[in-house]
Design a protein around this motif. Structure first.
Motif: not given
Length: 122
Positions: A67-74
Motif C-alpha cells: 500500500t505504501g502506507i508506513a512501509p517501515i512496518l514491513t
C-alpha cells in the motif's frame, strides 16, 4: 532488491499466515494430536497468542509495502517474526524436537528484515 524482498515476503507471508491461522482456529488438543507436541507446555491462550502474532506478522510483511502506507512496518514485522522464531527454536531444542523449520523461518525473517531496511531506508 525490491523483487527479492517481495519474493521472500510472499513466501514468509503465506507460511506465517497459514501456521498462525491454524493455531488460532484449531483447539490446542487438536494441534497436539497432529504433532505439535510443544503445545503441551503452553496454555491454550498462549498458543492462540502465538498464532495471532504469526498471522499479524504475515500481514505486516506484505500490506505496508503493497500500500505504501508506513512501509517501515514491513522490516519491523520481519524482526518481530524473527524473534518469535528464535523463541520457537529454543522451545524445540529444549524439548529435543526438530528445530530445522523454525531455524529456516528465523533466517528467512532476518533476510527479509535486512532487505526491507535496505529497500525502505536506502
Amino acid at each position: 532488491m525490491l523483487i527479492a524482498l517481495w519474493i521472500v515476503n510472499a513466501i514468509l507471508g503465506l507460511a506465517f499466515l497459514a501456521f498462525g491461522l491454524m493455531k488460532v482456529i484449531r483447539p490446542k488438543q487438536a494441534l497436539y494430536d497432529n504433532g505439535l507436541t510443544w503445545t503441551e507446555d503452553f496454555s491454550a491462550g498462549a498458543v492462540k497468542a502465538i498464532g495471532v502474532l504469526e498471522a499479524v506478522g504475515a500481514l505486516g510483511l506484505v500490506l505496508p509495502l503493497a500500500t505504501g502506507i508506513a512501509p517501515i512496518l514491513t522490516p519491523l514485522a520481519a524482526v518481530g517474526l524473527a524473534i518469535v522464531m528464535i523463541g520457537a527454536v529454543v522451545v524445540h531444542v529444549r524439548k529435543k524436537e526438530g528445530a530445522v523449520p523454525a531455524i529456516v523461518l528465523a533466517i528467512l525473517s532476518i533476510v527479509s528484515a535486512v532487505l526491507g531496511f535496505l529497500v525502505v531506508l536506502g
